[in-house]
Design an enzyme around this catalytic site. Structure first.
Site, mmCIF file in Angstrom:
data_model
loop_
_atom_site.group_PDB
_atom_site.id
_atom_site.type_symbol
_atom_site.label_atom_id
_atom_site.label_comp_id
_atom_site.label_asym_id
_atom_site.label_seq_id
_atom_site.Cartn_x
_atom_site.Cartn_y
_atom_site.Cartn_z
ATOM 1 N N LYS A 1 0.828 -1.224 0.000
ATOM 2 C CA LYS A 1 0.000 0.000 0.000
ATOM 3 C C LYS A 1 0.854 1.262 0.000
ATOM 4 O O LYS A 1 0.591 2.215 0.738
ATOM 5 C CB LYS A 1 -0.958 0.010 1.189
ATOM 6 C CG LYS A 1 -1.946 -1.150 1.161
ATOM 7 C CD LYS A 1 -2.959 -1.042 2.273
ATOM 8 C CE LYS A 1 -3.929 -2.215 2.286
ATOM 9 N NZ LYS A 1 -3.293 -3.521 2.568
HETATM 10 P P1 OMP Z 1 -7.889 -11.003 6.602
HETATM 11 O O1 OMP Z 1 -8.900 -10.073 7.143
HETATM 12 O O2 OMP Z 1 -7.101 -11.719 7.670
HETATM 13 O O3 OMP Z 1 -8.458 -11.968 5.575
HETATM 14 O O4 OMP Z 1 -6.765 -10.117 5.851
HETATM 15 C C1 OMP Z 1 -7.074 -9.160 4.881
HETATM 16 C C2 OMP Z 1 -5.815 -8.741 4.145
HETATM 17 O O5 OMP Z 1 -6.171 -7.842 3.082
HETATM 18 C C3 OMP Z 1 -4.817 -7.974 5.005
HETATM 19 O O6 OMP Z 1 -3.522 -8.227 4.517
HETATM 20 C C4 OMP Z 1 -5.205 -6.539 4.775
HETATM 21 O O7 OMP Z 1 -4.119 -5.658 4.991
HETATM 22 C C5 OMP Z 1 -5.612 -6.550 3.311
HETATM 23 N N1 OMP Z 1 -6.616 -5.543 2.900
HETATM 24 C C6 OMP Z 1 -7.772 -5.361 3.614
HETATM 25 O O8 OMP Z 1 -8.060 -6.081 4.575
HETATM 26 N N2 OMP Z 1 -8.647 -4.373 3.264
HETATM 27 C C7 OMP Z 1 -8.452 -3.570 2.192
HETATM 28 O O9 OMP Z 1 -9.291 -2.721 1.887
HETATM 29 C C8 OMP Z 1 -7.294 -3.743 1.416
HETATM 30 C C9 OMP Z 1 -6.430 -4.776 1.727
HETATM 31 C C10 OMP Z 1 -5.413 -5.094 0.708
HETATM 32 O O10 OMP Z 1 -4.971 -4.164 0.009
HETATM 33 O O11 OMP Z 1 -5.098 -6.251 0.487
#
Ligand code: OMP
Length: 266
Positions: A96
């Site tokens: 990001k």
């Molecule tokens: P879990 O919630 O454990 O499945 O993880 C979600 C992953 O996606 C993490 O690595 C977050 O940093 C990332 N993420 C989000 O949760 N929300 C977003 O809006 C964007 C991201 C991302 O860019 O991957």
């Protein structure tokens, strides 16, 4: 069509919606025999999860925070993890990044030349000049945040529908066919609108699993035409499906269940 898009299409194996396994290792959540080794066990943990899911995942997405948090040990684990991912599977470096051009150029070097990711996540809210250094890597993917999964996405991104402007800009940035966008699973209605505006651009959707997003609603709203244009990321829901010695088997079962539901949605 960019090399990134070609690789993504091939990795999707004909599936419109495919699985992105988020590699967000948290030693505090490891099974006891690995937890005691702390950050020193990250590489072993990730390798076990990769071995158990590599025929199911089209993409692996390590979030850099989970590696940088452990200094040199974490960065070594990241390199070892990347070396273990089969070459036909797409890697997204979830960093990001977003900074003035001169600094963004160095971030792009670090992620593309240094770590060798196929794609990276970029925070575009500082503007075009901050995204350009990533776009110059025309063979790599640049996946820009549009509408994120967290509650705070209401503060700025939704204000005056600012996120829709980012979708428009993403389409302009897509001259080499290497741009994608991020939309959280929490926003299926907006996802449908974004899919119409974005054409067949890849959309990465995090927020299913631990954050409670509805996979069926995401597929309905976000499916593209070509394979692999909808990437659903699940991190904790796969990695920590079990906290026992059977964690890798449990991660496979969780991934299998998700892929099954993705196929049903096709
Ligand atoms: P879990 O919630 O454990 O499945 O993880 C979600 C992953 O996606 C993490 O690595 C977050 O940093 C990332 N993420 C989000 O949760 N929300 C977003 O809006 C964007 C991201 C991302 O860019 O991957």
């Amino acid at each position: 069509v960019s090399k990134f898009l070609d690789k993504l299409t091939a990795a999707a194996k004909g599936q419109a919606c495919c699985l992105c396994v988020g590699l967000d290792p948290d030693p505090g959540k490891f099974p006891a025999h690995l937890k005691e080794k702390g950050a020193g066990a990250i590489s072993e943990f990730n390798r076990a999860v990769i071995d158990a899911t590599k025929d199911l995942a089209a993409v692996y997405k390590p979030n850099l925070a989970f590696y940088e948090a452990h200094g040199e040990t974490g960065l070594r684990a990241l390199s070892e993890t990347l070396a273990h991912i089969p070459s036909e599977i797409v890697t997204i470096g979830d960093a990001k990044r977003g900074d003035i051009g001169n600094s963004a150029k160095q971030y792009a070097r670090a992620l593309f030349d240094g770590l060798g990711f196929d794609a990276v996540t970029v925070n575009p809210y500082m503007g075009t000049d901050c995204v350009l250094p990533f776009l110059e890597y025309a063979d790599r993917g640049v996946i820009v945040l549009v509408l994120t999964s967290n509650p705070g996405s209401a503060d700025f991104q939704r204000h005056h529908h600012l996120f829709l402007r980012v979708v428009e800009m993403a389409a302009e940035w897509n001259k080499s066919g290497n741009v994608g966008i991020v939309v959280g699973a929490q926003h299926p209605e907006e996802l449908a609108k974004i899919r119409l505006l974005a054409g067949d651009m890849p959309i990465l959707v995090p927020g299913v699993g631990a954050q409670g997003g509805d996979l069926a609603a995401v597929i309905e709203a976000g499916k593209g035409k070509e394979p692999g244009r909808l990437l659903v990321n699940v991190s904790r829901g796969i990695l920590y499906a079990s906290s026992g010695v059977d964690f890798a088997d449990a991660s496979r079962k969780a991934a299998e269940d998700l892929v099954g539901r993705m196929k049903d949605g096709d």
